[in-house]
Design a protein around this motif. Sequence first.
Motif, PDB file in Angstrom:
ATOM      1  N   LEU A 110       0.829  -1.203   0.000  1.00 30.24           N
ATOM      2  CA  LEU A 110       0.000   0.000   0.000  1.00 30.24           C
ATOM      3  C   LEU A 110       0.866   1.256   0.000  1.00 30.24           C
ATOM      4  O   LEU A 110       2.010   1.240   0.455  1.00 30.24           O
ATOM      5  CB  LEU A 110      -0.915   0.017   1.230  1.00 30.24           C
ATOM      6  N   SER A 111       0.298   2.346  -0.516  1.00 29.04           N
ATOM      7  CA  SER A 111       1.001   3.629  -0.486  1.00 29.04           C
ATOM      8  C   SER A 111       0.978   4.202   0.927  1.00 29.04           C
ATOM      9  O   SER A 111       0.271   3.701   1.811  1.00 29.04           O
ATOM     10  CB  SER A 111       0.333   4.611  -1.454  1.00 29.04           C
ATOM     11  N   GLY A 112       1.750   5.273   1.148  1.00 26.10           N
ATOM     12  CA  GLY A 112       1.797   5.892   2.466  1.00 26.10           C
ATOM     13  C   GLY A 112       0.428   6.379   2.920  1.00 26.10           C
ATOM     14  O   GLY A 112       0.041   6.210   4.082  1.00 26.10           O
ATOM     15  N   GLY A 113      -0.339   6.981   1.991  1.00 24.86           N
ATOM     16  CA  GLY A 113      -1.664   7.456   2.332  1.00 24.86           C
ATOM     17  C   GLY A 113      -2.623   6.327   2.672  1.00 24.86           C
ATOM     18  O   GLY A 113      -3.451   6.440   3.587  1.00 24.86           O
ATOM     19  N   GLN A 114      -2.525   5.208   1.941  1.00 27.55           N
ATOM     20  CA  GLN A 114      -3.384   4.055   2.233  1.00 27.55           C
ATOM     21  C   GLN A 114      -3.048   3.439   3.588  1.00 27.55           C
ATOM     22  O   GLN A 114      -3.937   3.000   4.323  1.00 27.55           O
ATOM     23  CB  GLN A 114      -3.246   3.019   1.115  1.00 27.55           C
ATOM     24  N   LYS A 115      -1.763   3.406   3.937  1.00 28.21           N
ATOM     25  CA  LYS A 115      -1.383   2.895   5.260  1.00 28.21           C
ATOM     26  C   LYS A 115      -1.959   3.778   6.365  1.00 28.21           C
ATOM     27  O   LYS A 115      -2.397   3.273   7.407  1.00 28.21           O
ATOM     28  CB  LYS A 115       0.141   2.818   5.366  1.00 28.21           C
ATOM     29  N   SER A 116      -1.965   5.087   6.143  1.00 25.31           N
ATOM     30  CA  SER A 116      -2.559   5.990   7.125  1.00 25.31           C
ATOM     31  C   SER A 116      -4.044   5.698   7.283  1.00 25.31           C
ATOM     32  O   SER A 116      -4.587   5.693   8.404  1.00 25.31           O
ATOM     33  CB  SER A 116      -2.357   7.451   6.706  1.00 25.31           C
ATOM     34  N   ARG A 117      -4.717   5.428   6.185  1.00 28.21           N
ATOM     35  CA  ARG A 117      -6.154   5.125   6.258  1.00 28.21           C
ATOM     36  C   ARG A 117      -6.404   3.838   7.029  1.00 28.21           C
ATOM     37  O   ARG A 117      -7.377   3.738   7.782  1.00 28.21           O
ATOM     38  CB  ARG A 117      -6.733   5.013   4.850  1.00 28.21           C
TER      39      ARG A 117
END
Length: 731
Positions: free
Chosen positions: A637-644
Amino acid sequence: MVATVLSKEEMSRMVRGCVPDADDAIVDYIVSTLGDDEDAITELVRPLLEDAGGEPEAIDALCSRLETLFASHAKEQNKNASQSTGSDGLARLLEKPIHMLSQDAVSATGKIGARSVDLESISGRKVLSQVDTQKLEKAEAKIAAKMAKRAARVEYAASKLLDKKEEVDFMAVNPILDYTSTKGKSKDIKLENFDISFAGKRILTNANLTLAFGRRYGLVGRNGIGKSTLLRTLSRRELNVPTHISILHVEQEMVGNDVPAIQAVLSADQWREHLLAEEKRLNALSVEMEKGQSEDDTRSNENFDKDREKVLADLKDVYAKLEAIESDKAESRAASILAGLGFTPDKHQNPTRSFSGGWRMRLALARALFNKPDLLLLDEPTNMLDIPAVIWLENYLKSWPNTLLVVSHDREFLDEVATDILHQHSEKLDYYKGNFTQFDTTKEERRKNQLREYENQVQYRAHLQAFIDRWRYNANRAAQAQMKIKILEKLPELEPPEIENSIFFKFPDPEKLGPPILQMQDCTFGYTPEKPILQHIYLDMQMDSRIAVVGPNGAGKTTMLKLLTGKLEPQKGLVHRHGRLRFALFSQHHVDQLDVNVSSVEFMAKNWPGKSEEEYRRQLASFGITGMVGLQQISTLSGGQKSRVAFACLGLQNPHFLILDEPTNHLDMDSIDALTSALTQFKGGVVIVSHDERFIKAVCNELWVCEGGSLKKFQGEGIKEYKEYVLSKGL
């Protein structure tokens, strides 16, 4: 193949003989490539050897020898194949029918067997195809597998090289460049009709990129769209950027070692370092020549004077170049940049390995600002900065003399810095003049115009089609109908305006608790009694509290959050928490708390068991992780997806208070808007640490300043006034 003629050891020796200093990973990759593809000699091996520093004559000799070996091996294989076929095999081949197209078909298409040729219409009869489709499919599959294998080897070899971080200076993306010699040359960048792909996914298609020298461009777009990939492609010169334009890309923290921080910044200017080394060498040579002349009186005075004049002339040239780049002011300029980014004077001489990852990221940024490249590429530069450092960086970049291309989610930062906006979407780049606010307005107007134009075209097409349907077979109107048909055929293909899917976040509302909820009275904390970090803290938090904690890095903001949640207890003072009070903490380094080797659903089931897979996936969908993404490994996952995913895990804890440490890092602007909306609607308390001015203003109604060992409520009118307060103090 060469692998059947020479052993791997022999091939390795040949490559080593050509380029003695080549990296082991490069040698291994070349050997494995030569094992199964003769085209690789020209396409891959020769460029790799040139990049590794091989001499052109040696590379030519090696490639010629390899091509000779391939040719002899292929000849031997053909000879064996002809012998095995024999006269019987030849007879069988001759007995097979041969079908040829007419000469008209060949001349009409330019090549035999072109797909656009209708064989039946040309010859008047059905022509039986002699192509064995099964063999054709096997051949195509073999070619595809071969290309995939080559791509995998390239990726593997590159990863092996990049793993050797101690050998890689991430700032040195160019060879040493005499930037005093590039004055007067055009440094505009214009790239046309290029494509970029990453991991099999198309990032840009037939894109155009124009960067006018001296302009500051903000690159915006959704998470996963490929903004960082574009910067990386530019920095590696995979696009045709003129060689006289220097490029620096800041995306990774610098490697820690024993070099002092200020020297690490000074050494970023490789041309200056080269000149200083040359000055030292020439001075030493001059002293040695004087000493040698005094000891050897038999040496020709004429030769000595000639050599000495050359040394002195070279030394004079070096001094002139050092003066042109104002080398004597370099150390004070480096110290000023370090101070602006939060490094106190006592830290300037600390070794770089003594700093944490966030501070080393600041060092990497300081090196780039000091070096003043023609094109500076910044990827989320504010992520590791506190508000004072963000303010300093905004002011510094507003007077940046060269070209800047920055990826950022911070709208206030882009409003202050950017002169132009590049919007990356749908595999293309759109240009907008002005800062982010102007872009936002213009983008909406452009979208409305496109929608209006699309609707008008749809209506016009419908009008034409209705006329055609009504009068097509009427003798009196047939000519008009045919004319309408031609008009309809010439109309450009309709493309509806792009509609971006909206993103929504939702935290579950907790049950109500009666006061008092959380109180701290005269609390003091320090990891050692002699050095307190925070002193005399008083606060009273309710279920409707919306608090932002701001202040310089190292002032104790993260420590304060741990005191709130009970992960740390004060040395002095009283803390009262409601017996049923639940906290959910979003850490600035939340990725470290995720198990990246499992899927999001598996991670949630392991840590918060008792729910079905459907319930976990529904929870992830509440934070934009939909479809099969929840079943992918978290590492993909991308950094933003990991945050989600981390936000979805917070929701599973059903908290009364959300404690968020830099929650907007790695999120795109749409996700920040979704998070803002979710926090506004959340029925519990919220405490955030953030440097995002717009986010703080939208979510919080209280501002607490953490500095000088204390935590106090800011008496001003919010984050805007706090920034003015910071500027007035000269932080």
